[in-house]
Design a protein around this motif. Structure first.
Motif, PDB file in Angstrom:
ATOM      1  N   SER A 202      34.922  48.543  38.961  1.00 41.81           N
ATOM      2  CA  SER A 202      34.630  47.012  39.463  1.00 41.81           C
ATOM      3  C   SER A 202      33.967  46.425  38.484  1.00 41.81           C
ATOM      4  O   SER A 202      32.751  46.953  38.352  1.00 41.81           O
ATOM      5  N   PRO A 203      34.250  45.431  37.918  1.00 37.86           N
ATOM      6  CA  PRO A 203      33.426  44.725  37.164  1.00 37.86           C
ATOM      7  C   PRO A 203      32.450  44.120  37.888  1.00 37.86           C
ATOM      8  O   PRO A 203      31.037  44.075  37.137  1.00 37.86           O
ATOM      9  N   VAL A 204      32.113  43.690  39.096  1.00 42.52           N
ATOM     10  CA  VAL A 204      31.096  43.304  39.744  1.00 42.52           C
ATOM     11  C   VAL A 204      30.049  44.323  39.739  1.00 42.52           C
ATOM     12  O   VAL A 204      28.814  44.321  39.552  1.00 42.52           O
ATOM     13  N   ALA A 205      30.710  45.374  40.342  1.00 45.41           N
ATOM     14  CA  ALA A 205      29.459  46.724  40.336  1.00 45.41           C
ATOM     15  C   ALA A 205      28.973  47.315  39.331  1.00 45.41           C
ATOM     16  O   ALA A 205      27.888  47.425  39.120  1.00 45.41           O
ATOM     17  N   VAL A 206      29.843  47.255  38.036  1.00 44.72           N
ATOM     18  CA  VAL A 206      29.292  47.742  36.857  1.00 44.72           C
ATOM     19  C   VAL A 206      28.278  46.437  36.251  1.00 44.72           C
ATOM     20  O   VAL A 206      27.177  46.823  35.965  1.00 44.72           O
ATOM     21  N   GLN A 207      28.533  45.256  36.336  1.00 45.12           N
ATOM     22  CA  GLN A 207      27.505  44.483  35.928  1.00 45.12           C
ATOM     23  C   GLN A 207      26.140  44.413  36.744  1.00 45.12           C
ATOM     24  O   GLN A 207      24.944  44.238  36.258  1.00 45.12           O
ATOM     25  N   THR A 238      30.173  41.614  48.298  1.00 47.37           N
ATOM     26  CA  THR A 238      31.181  40.927  47.485  1.00 47.37           C
ATOM     27  C   THR A 238      32.625  41.294  47.927  1.00 47.37           C
ATOM     28  O   THR A 238      33.069  42.466  48.682  1.00 47.37           O
ATOM     29  N   GLU A 239      33.644  40.510  47.273  1.00 50.95           N
ATOM     30  CA  GLU A 239      34.940  40.899  47.415  1.00 50.95           C
ATOM     31  C   GLU A 239      35.211  42.559  46.972  1.00 50.95           C
ATOM     32  O   GLU A 239      36.016  43.352  47.655  1.00 50.95           O
ATOM     33  N   ASP A 240      34.926  42.582  45.652  1.00 47.88           N
ATOM     34  CA  ASP A 240      35.022  43.872  45.289  1.00 47.88           C
ATOM     35  C   ASP A 240      34.380  45.188  46.035  1.00 47.88           C
ATOM     36  O   ASP A 240      35.055  46.164  46.260  1.00 47.88           O
ATOM     37  N   GLY A 241      33.386  44.907  46.812  1.00 47.95           N
ATOM     38  CA  GLY A 241      32.597  46.075  47.540  1.00 47.95           C
ATOM     39  C   GLY A 241      33.588  46.162  48.694  1.00 47.95           C
ATOM     40  O   GLY A 241      33.668  47.373  48.927  1.00 47.95           O
ATOM     41  N   GLN A 242      33.783  45.234  49.411  1.00 53.64           N
ATOM     42  CA  GLN A 242      34.778  45.431  50.557  1.00 53.64           C
ATOM     43  C   GLN A 242      36.204  46.203  50.141  1.00 53.64           C
ATOM     44  O   GLN A 242      36.550  46.951  50.830  1.00 53.64           O
ATOM     45  N   GLU A 243      36.824  45.483  49.116  1.00 51.31           N
ATOM     46  CA  GLU A 243      38.016  46.097  48.578  1.00 51.31           C
ATOM     47  C   GLU A 243      37.730  47.742  48.214  1.00 51.31           C
ATOM     48  O   GLU A 243      38.784  48.472  48.401  1.00 51.31           O
ATOM     49  N   GLY A 244      36.961  47.767  47.535  1.00 54.27           N
ATOM     50  CA  GLY A 244      36.700  49.248  46.949  1.00 54.27           C
ATOM     51  C   GLY A 244      36.606  50.402  48.172  1.00 54.27           C
ATOM     52  O   GLY A 244      37.205  51.268  48.223  1.00 54.27           O
ATOM     53  N   VAL A 245      35.749  49.954  49.197  1.00 50.15           N
ATOM     54  CA  VAL A 245      35.635  51.042  50.377  1.00 50.15           C
ATOM     55  C   VAL A 245      37.006  51.151  51.058  1.00 50.15           C
ATOM     56  O   VAL A 245      37.398  51.950  51.509  1.00 50.15           O
ATOM     57  N   LYS A 251      43.333  55.544  50.896  1.00 52.56           N
ATOM     58  CA  LYS A 251      43.769  56.438  49.919  1.00 52.56           C
ATOM     59  C   LYS A 251      44.810  55.542  49.076  1.00 52.56           C
ATOM     60  O   LYS A 251      45.971  56.256  48.782  1.00 52.56           O
ATOM     61  N   ARG A 252      44.279  54.588  48.403  1.00 52.25           N
ATOM     62  CA  ARG A 252      45.277  53.720  47.418  1.00 52.25           C
ATOM     63  C   ARG A 252      44.125  53.469  46.475  1.00 52.25           C
ATOM     64  O   ARG A 252      42.914  53.476  46.311  1.00 52.25           O
ATOM     65  N   ASP A 253      44.870  52.809  45.178  1.00 52.63           N
ATOM     66  CA  ASP A 253      43.968  52.283  44.083  1.00 52.63           C
ATOM     67  C   ASP A 253      43.311  51.018  44.694  1.00 52.63           C
ATOM     68  O   ASP A 253      44.128  50.177  45.016  1.00 52.63           O
ATOM     69  N   PRO A 254      42.058  50.597  43.993  1.00 49.11           N
ATOM     70  CA  PRO A 254      41.688  49.262  44.405  1.00 49.11           C
ATOM     71  C   PRO A 254      42.177  48.185  43.314  1.00 49.11           C
ATOM     72  O   PRO A 254      42.500  48.531  42.440  1.00 49.11           O
ATOM     73  N   ASP A 255      42.178  47.159  43.920  1.00 47.94           N
ATOM     74  CA  ASP A 255      42.719  45.860  43.243  1.00 47.94           C
ATOM     75  C   ASP A 255      41.466  44.938  43.034  1.00 47.94           C
ATOM     76  O   ASP A 255      40.860  44.277  43.914  1.00 47.94           O
ATOM     77  N   TRP A 256      40.886  45.072  41.760  1.00 52.77           N
ATOM     78  CA  TRP A 256      39.310  44.301  41.532  1.00 52.77           C
ATOM     79  C   TRP A 256      39.661  43.068  41.401  1.00 52.77           C
ATOM     80  O   TRP A 256      40.598  42.796  40.707  1.00 52.77           O
ATOM     81  N   LYS A 257      38.840  42.209  42.043  1.00 51.72           N
ATOM     82  CA  LYS A 257      38.841  40.775  41.835  1.00 51.72           C
ATOM     83  C   LYS A 257      38.209  40.168  40.947  1.00 51.72           C
ATOM     84  O   LYS A 257      38.098  38.972  40.592  1.00 51.72           O
ATOM     85  N   GLY A 258      37.134  40.912  40.657  1.00 47.55           N
ATOM     86  CA  GLY A 258      35.751  40.614  39.847  1.00 47.55           C
ATOM     87  C   GLY A 258      34.896  39.545  40.371  1.00 47.55           C
ATOM     88  O   GLY A 258      34.416  38.803  39.858  1.00 47.55           O
ATOM     89  N   ARG A 259      34.882  39.585  42.090  1.00 47.15           N
ATOM     90  CA  ARG A 259      33.921  38.753  42.664  1.00 47.15           C
ATOM     91  C   ARG A 259      33.669  39.293  43.920  1.00 47.15           C
ATOM     92  O   ARG A 259      34.138  40.384  44.343  1.00 47.15           O
TER      93      ARG A 259
END
Length: 259
Positions: A202-207, A238-245, A251-259
């Protein structure tokens, strides 16, 4: 943007590459290259299509320091402005959200070693050599030793600063100056693979993680926890935080939005 002393490329894998492109001088920093490198870092950091940056050198070496052809004929005030310009890319790296990986071959000396130390991570060829060498010409790597000290501690940093020797890649690995050492033939592939893996996070998590890491380096222990807990709570919302969990639980790959 077109650069005079750099080659900049952005790949389809969200990885950008900055190549220091003064091979005839072993990629020594002149004013133009220092200015352009600082600008390239900032422009790529603002690019949504870039999630990791590799910095490397063209020709036989990564970077041998500052170009001493620019040395003479300056007042103390002009020397101050000159060296500040040379070292500003080292500072910019720590202010960026995008992680920077140094790809080191040949020699990384003086300010070149400073770039390796300031980079968030580094991969080196096993025949690469690194050191703070300015003491050998009557000067001193007083700027580059700052990120080196943050990595290696007082005694090793002073050894590098005062003796000016070049360390082998395996020694640099043992001292924490680089993360990985690989055969020269594998250097480009190994560095790109590592950067690509990072770019899949996740670009949000990394940054946010990178910025919080540097923000708390000098904080008191309990204050660092306060800062990190606040940063973590922001990340959770964040959207990425919610999406990742959700992706993990489903049990699927996340779809990162960068926000």
């Amino acid at each position: 943007m077109n650069y005079e002393t750099l080659l900049v490329e952005v790949g389809d894998d969200f990885v950008a590459t900055i190549t220091l492109n003064r091979p005839e001088s072993w990629n020594a920093f002149n004013t133009t290259m220092a200015t352009e490198l600082d600008l390239a870092f900032r422009e790529l950091d603002a690019d949504d299509d870039v999630r990791a940056i590799i910095v490397r050198g063209a020709g036989k070496s990564f970077c041998v320091g500052i170009d001493l052809n620019e040395f003479f004929g300056k007042t103390p005030t002009e020397y101050h402005a000159w060296v500040e310009r040379m070292e500003h890319p080292l500072i910019t790296i720590t202010h960026m959200g995008t992680p920077v990986i140094a790809q080191v071959h040949g020699v990384a000396a003086a300010n070149g070693c400073g770039i390796v130390a300031a980079a968030d991570m580094a991969v080196a060829a096993d025949d690469a050599r690194m050191g703070l060498t300015a003491i050998n010409v009557g000067l001193s790597c007083l700027g580059p030793v700052i990120p080196v000290t943050r990595i290696m501690g007082r005694k090793r940093s002073l050894e590098m600063l005062l003796f000016g020797e070049l360390f082998k890649a395996d020694d640099a690995l043992a001292m924490g100056l680089v993360n990985k050492v690989v055969p020269p033939s594998d250097l480009e592939t190994a560095t790109r693979h590592w950067a690509s893996l990072l770019a899949k996070k996740s670009p949000v998590a990394v940054q946010l993680s990178k910025k919080a890491f540097y923000a708390t380096i000098d904080q008191e222990y309990h204050k660092a926890f306060d800062y990190m807990n606040e940063a973590f709570s922001r990340l959770c919302s964040t959207e990425d935080g919610q999406e990742g969990v959700k992706a993990f639980l489903e049990k699927r790959d996340p779809d990162w939005k960068g926000r």
